[in-house]
Write an enzyme that holds these catalytic residues in place. Structure first.
Site, short mmCIF file in Angstrom:
data_model
loop_
_atom_site.label_atom_id
_atom_site.label_comp_id
_atom_site.label_asym_id
_atom_site.label_seq_id
_atom_site.Cartn_x
_atom_site.Cartn_y
_atom_site.Cartn_z
N GLU A 102 11.09 -26.01 -9.99
CA GLU A 102 10.00 -25.53 -9.14
C GLU A 102 8.81 -26.50 -9.17
O GLU A 102 7.72 -26.16 -9.63
CB GLU A 102 9.58 -24.12 -9.57
CG GLU A 102 10.65 -23.08 -9.30
CD GLU A 102 10.20 -21.66 -9.61
OE1 GLU A 102 9.13 -21.49 -10.26
OE2 GLU A 102 10.90 -20.73 -9.21
N SER A 122 8.36 -21.51 -6.28
CA SER A 122 8.37 -20.05 -6.41
C SER A 122 8.04 -19.39 -5.08
O SER A 122 7.28 -19.92 -4.27
CB SER A 122 7.36 -19.62 -7.47
OG SER A 122 7.13 -18.23 -7.41
#
Length: 281
Positions: A151, A178
């Site tokens: 991420e 995310s």
């Protein structure tokens, strides 16, 4: 195709105003699914033995500002957009509602970081040649290159631009981010840079074109120049030479294929025996 016909009903960050806790108290996922009506196939059976339609049949919305009705959606469609072009032949993903609308159609000068460590070392350097119109590019952040497609996609805005009041910029990577992250972040670029995808060929100063309405993502150089750079490209050294890491980098598929292992794929032919299921005694 699905995103073009599915409204965004959850008025929660980053696309909306509220928090996931508010969504829960407003009725939660069951209430939102019920409001989607015929867009949901209620005949599909679920893990509890009941159909999806049966599971959501009695759900209700308690706050229709948090979970919007279909007649008053947060967005009528395009919760996600899949972009394609010479920078992402197999696609890239952006969440338009989380981006500054002024950046949905944008052309800017590329500022390229060769990996996460390079980005972390230089992003806040006052000497970095960057302005608010630039496009930040992060390479080697995909399934093989990172490894694991972490991420990293919500790339930071340089400190000197933050101090000037800049709050969003176009940022492109083969990483992910995310679901609660925000910004004009183009993610999942495929094929990834580490294996020689076009993202690997972008250089500082190249102009990059993002056009969300037209679903385009291009680096504005000629096909001949792109081919010349590809011919000169040298594959980086493998991240691993043994163990699970080596198996991963050989067999992991690209983002558009779900980052699955290729040896877990089934071609639809054969039965359990020919697909290697063990006998049980």
């Amino acid at each position: 195709e699905l995103a073009r016909r599915t409204p965004v009903l959850a008025n929660i960050r980053p696309t909306g105003q509220y928090l996931m806790e508010d969504f829960y108290y407003a009725g939660g996922l069951r209430a939102m699914l019920k409001e989607l009506g015929e867009l949901i196939d209620g005949a599909q059976r679920t893990v509890n033995g009941r159909t999806l339609g049966e599971n959501i049949g009695e759900a209700e919305i308690f706050n229709d500002e948090v979970i919007r009705r279909r007649v008053t959606p947060v967005m009528p469609d395009t919760g996600l957009a899949v972009l394609r072009g010479n920078l992402a032949p197999d696609g890239a993903v952006i969440k338009p509602g989380a981006a500054d609308p002024s950046l949905h159609v944008h052309t800017g000068r590329a500022v390229v970081f060769r990996d996460y460590n390079d980005m972390a070392a230089r992003i806040d350097d006052d000497a970095l040649d960057i302005d608010a119109q630039c496009v930040i590019v992060l390479q080697h952040a995909g399934p093989v290159g990172a490894p694991g497609m972490p991420e990293w996609g919500q790339l930071p805005i340089p400190k000197k631009l933050l101090q000037q009041g800049v709050r969003d910029m176009v940022r492109i990577s083969d990483a992910r981010m995310s679901g609660t992250s925000y910004g004009a972040c183009v993610l999942h670029v495929a094929p990834e840079s580490f294996i020689g995808g076009p993202l690997a060929l972008v250089r500082d100063g190249d102009l990059i074109e993002l056009d969300v309405p037209q679903r385009k993502l291009n680096v504005l150089i000629t096909d001949d120049e792109l081919a010349r750079r590809k011919a000169q490209w040298v594959a980086p050294a493998p991240r691993f030479t043994r163990g699970y890491g080596a198996m991963h980098q050989i067999h992991v598929m690209q983002a558009d294929k779900g980052c699955d292992f290729d040896f877990l794929q089934r071609d639809g032919a054969g039965d359990a025996t020919t697909n290697g299921e063990p006998e049980i005694h």
